[in-house]
Design an enzyme around this catalytic site. Sequence first.
Site, mmCIF file in Angstrom:
data_model
loop_
_atom_site.group_PDB
_atom_site.id
_atom_site.type_symbol
_atom_site.label_atom_id
_atom_site.label_comp_id
_atom_site.label_asym_id
_atom_site.label_seq_id
_atom_site.Cartn_x
_atom_site.Cartn_y
_atom_site.Cartn_z
ATOM 1 N N ASP A 199 9.425 3.059 -16.791
ATOM 2 C CA ASP A 199 9.732 3.158 -15.361
ATOM 3 C C ASP A 199 11.215 2.974 -15.073
ATOM 4 O OD1 ASP A 199 9.664 0.491 -16.129
ATOM 5 O OD2 ASP A 199 7.984 -0.056 -14.861
ATOM 6 N N ASN A 229 0.255 -9.255 -10.551
ATOM 7 C CA ASN A 229 -0.854 -8.656 -9.798
ATOM 8 C C ASN A 229 -1.640 -7.662 -10.662
ATOM 9 O OD1 ASN A 229 0.917 -6.552 -10.010
ATOM 10 N ND2 ASN A 229 1.232 -6.257 -7.811
ATOM 11 N N HIS A 270 -0.199 -5.285 -12.545
ATOM 12 C CA HIS A 270 0.417 -3.958 -12.714
ATOM 13 C C HIS A 270 0.888 -3.760 -14.158
ATOM 14 C CE1 HIS A 270 4.664 -5.402 -11.230
ATOM 15 N NE2 HIS A 270 4.693 -5.291 -12.534
ATOM 16 N N GLU A 292 0.928 -0.138 -9.348
ATOM 17 C CA GLU A 292 0.508 -1.264 -8.517
ATOM 18 C C GLU A 292 -0.991 -1.183 -8.218
ATOM 19 O OE1 GLU A 292 2.486 -3.585 -8.284
ATOM 20 O OE2 GLU A 292 4.443 -3.101 -7.461
HETATM 21 C C1 GLP Z 1 8.147 -5.367 -13.934
HETATM 22 C C2 GLP Z 1 8.087 -4.108 -14.818
HETATM 23 C C3 GLP Z 1 6.913 -4.134 -15.753
HETATM 24 C C4 GLP Z 1 6.814 -5.498 -16.397
HETATM 25 C C5 GLP Z 1 6.441 -6.523 -15.354
HETATM 26 C C6 GLP Z 1 6.311 -7.930 -15.896
HETATM 27 O O1 GLP Z 1 7.908 -5.179 -12.592
HETATM 28 N N1 GLP Z 1 8.096 -2.878 -14.116
HETATM 29 O O2 GLP Z 1 7.037 -3.099 -16.709
HETATM 30 O O3 GLP Z 1 5.842 -5.495 -17.411
HETATM 31 O O4 GLP Z 1 7.357 -6.481 -14.284
HETATM 32 O O5 GLP Z 1 7.581 -8.497 -16.080
HETATM 33 P P1 GLP Z 1 7.827 -9.816 -16.897
HETATM 34 O O6 GLP Z 1 7.672 -9.471 -18.317
HETATM 35 O O7 GLP Z 1 9.253 -10.178 -16.558
HETATM 36 O O8 GLP Z 1 6.855 -10.820 -16.417
#
Ligand code: GLP
Length: 242
Positions: A67, A136, A138, A143
């Site tokens: 992304d 959440n 995702h 989302e």
């Molecule tokens: C972000 C990214 C995801 C990631 C998620 C969790 O929003 N778009 O690809 O897996 O958050 O992030 P973290 O690993 O910092 O908890």
Amino acid sequence: MRIYKAKDYKEMSRIGANILSSQIILKPQSVLGLATGSTPLGIYELLIERCKGGDIDFSQAASINLDEYKGLDGSHSQSYRYFMQNNLFSSININLENTHVPNGLADDDSKECRRYDKIIDDCGGIDIQLLGLGHNGHIGFNEPGTDFPKGTHLVALAESTIKANKRFFADEKDVPRFAYTMGIKSIMKARHILIAVSGIDKADIVKIAFWGPVSPEVPASVLQLHNNVTLIADEAALSKVD
Ligand code: GLP
């Protein structure tokens, strides 16, 4: 689903790096699906160490990131292209031309999404897709409520995601409200999915996503339907699972 229970973040990172290293060793021209966020950082550090030590070689590999924020240039310090440059690409011997991240500055959204889906197809599909897990549920920026059959698309970020990601920006209002993300369909097409989760703050969502019903309300729950998923979670993240 194969589950590795790691003692802590460090061990989770080591197992993740081992799996990705073996992928590269067994198939040097692997297509790696990569993720951003705090979770994969430890994995990336180990991959850098091993590449510098001569144990793994990325020269024939390609990467496709999940992304990118809409509106951020790749040189913006919070863009995901910048994150990947900084935390991995600049320290390994991957050919930058073979690294792909959506273009946050594209002016035609649907054209950019089609271009990205074509990159995935032209590479012959993703061999291993690394994922983190949002609070959440995702994955990528899919989302809650996202249709499962979607390819790359533009999403409006959930309020909770904006709040979770504001720690990286000077002010909450600077967090982009939209992002391009690979869809659930693109993620599910990967031949192997490696999802890494760490920390007590993810314990509830781990239980809901992987031991609860499969539902678009919890995007990661769809992974229960994939035939080759490896979950690496530390004890804290698994602490709510019986
Ligand atoms: C972000 C990214 C995801 C990631 C998620 C969790 O929003 N778009 O690809 O897996 O958050 O992030 P973290 O690993 O910092 O908890």
